[in-house]
Design a protein around this motif. Structure first.
Motif, PDB file in Angstrom:
ATOM      1  N   PRO A 217       0.809  -1.210   0.000  1.00  0.00           N
ATOM      2  CA  PRO A 217       0.000   0.000   0.000  1.00  0.00           C
ATOM      3  C   PRO A 217       0.851   1.273   0.000  1.00  0.00           C
ATOM      4  O   PRO A 217       1.860   1.378   0.691  1.00  0.00           O
ATOM      5  CB  PRO A 217      -0.772  -0.125   1.310  1.00  0.00           C
TER       6      PRO A 217
ATOM      7  N   TYR B  72      -5.054   6.143  -2.555  1.00  0.00           N
ATOM      8  CA  TYR B  72      -4.399   4.922  -2.104  1.00  0.00           C
ATOM      9  C   TYR B  72      -4.047   4.040  -3.294  1.00  0.00           C
ATOM     10  O   TYR B  72      -4.899   3.737  -4.133  1.00  0.00           O
ATOM     11  CB  TYR B  72      -5.310   4.145  -1.150  1.00  0.00           C
TER      12      TYR B  72
ATOM     13  N   LEU C 275      -2.787   0.291  -4.095  1.00  0.00           N
ATOM     14  CA  LEU C 275      -2.658  -1.041  -3.502  1.00  0.00           C
ATOM     15  C   LEU C 275      -2.163  -1.998  -4.581  1.00  0.00           C
ATOM     16  O   LEU C 275      -2.765  -2.098  -5.650  1.00  0.00           O
ATOM     17  CB  LEU C 275      -4.004  -1.523  -2.961  1.00  0.00           C
TER      18      LEU C 275
END
Length: 234
Positions: free
Chosen positions: A24, A37, A39
Motif C-alpha cells: 500500500p 491509495y 494497492l
C-alpha cells in the motif's frame, strides 16, 4: 534538515506491509485534502488506485511505473464534489487501466459496481485488505468534528458499519483535515464526536448540517459524471 516525511510525497503504509498484505502507498492532494491509495500485489504486480485526483494523476502514474506495477483499476468511491477525478487521465497514461464507480452514482465508467461486488487485484480484494479486515471507510474523516465528520450521502451505512467491524480493524480516511492518517474502529467509536451519538442522533445531525457548497462542485461534478477528462469506452 527536517526529518519529517513530506505529506505530498507518496509513502508506504508500513503497518500494512508483509508478505500476506497488499503493497500500500498513500498519496496526498493538498487543495482538496484528498488521500489517494495505491494497492499492489507483489507477486502478480497487479494494482488498483483508489480516489485519484486529476492534478496528481501524473504523479500516481509515475509511481505505478517505478514500482513495476500494472494498474488494473482507477476506482472512485463516489462522484466527488471537491475535486475532479484522475481516473480518466490515468486511462490514457496507463493503457489497460479501467475506471470504476458505483452504478448508483449515475456517472460514466468502464466498470460499474454494485453492493456486494468486489475488485480483485492479484491475491487481494479491494476494501478488505488481509486477515484482520483492514480497510477504508471513505465516508469517515478521523476524529473530525467540523463540517465534514462523515460524507453526508453515506452516513447511514457509516454508522452501521463502524459498529459491526472488529475494534482493532484499521481505518484510513479519504480526506485529511487534522493530520490523522490512520485510526482503528474502536478509536473512532470512542473518540469521534459524531460516532459517539446514537444512530438516530447521528442521522438527525447529518440531516441538518447545512454545509456550504464545496468550492469546486460546479465544475467537479459535471466532469466526474464523465469520468474526469476522458470519456470511457462503455
Amino acid at each position: 534538515q527536517d526529518s519529517q516525511p513530506c505529506p505530498h510525497r507518496p509513502r508506504s503504509l508500513g503497518r500494512l506491509g508483509g508478505p500476506e498484505a497488499p503493497w500500500p502507498f498513500l498519496m496526498f492532494e493538498p487543495v482538496s485534502c484528498t488521500y489517494t491509495y495505491l494497492l499492489g500485489d507483489r507477486e502478480s504486480r497487479e494494482a488498483v488506485l483508489i480516489d485519484p485526483v486529476l492534478e496528481t494523476a501524473p504523479r500516481d502514474a509515475q509511481l505505478v511505473k517505478e514500482l513495476g506495477l500494472r494498474l488494473l483499476y482507477a476506482v472512485n468511491t463516489h462522484c466527488h464534489a471537491d475535486h475532479v477525478t484522475g481516473s480518466g487521465l490515468l486511462r490514457s497514461l496507463l493503457p489497460g487501466c479501467q475506471s470504476v464507480i458505483s452504478r448508483l452514482s449515475g456517472a460514466q465508467a468502464d466498470l460499474h459496481i454494485e453492493d456486494g461486488d468486489s475488485i480483485r487485484f492479484g491475491r487481494f480484494v479491494s476494501w478488505v485488505l488481509g486477515p484482520q479486515e483492514e480497510g477504508g471507510l471513505d465516508s469517515l474523516n478521523l476524529r473530525e468534528e467540523g463540517t465534514v465528520g462523515c460524507a453526508k450521502t453515506l452516513y447511514h451505512s457509516v454508522h452501521e458499519k463502524i459498529f459491526t467491524l472488529p475494534g482493532d480493524c484499521l481505518v484510513y480516511p479519504a480526506h485529511d483535515y487534522r493530520g490523522f492518517t490512520v485510526s482503528t474502529v474502536e478509536e473512532e467509536r470512542t473518540l469521534n464526536p459524531r460516532l459517539t451519538l446514537s444512530c438516530e442522533e447521528f442521522v438527525k445531525l447529518m440531516d441538518n448540517l447545512n454545509l456550504p457548497k464545496p468550492q469546486q462542485i460546479d465544475f467537479a461534478v459535471p466532469a466526474n459524471m464523465r469520468c474526469g477528462v476522458q470519456t470511457p469506452t462503455s
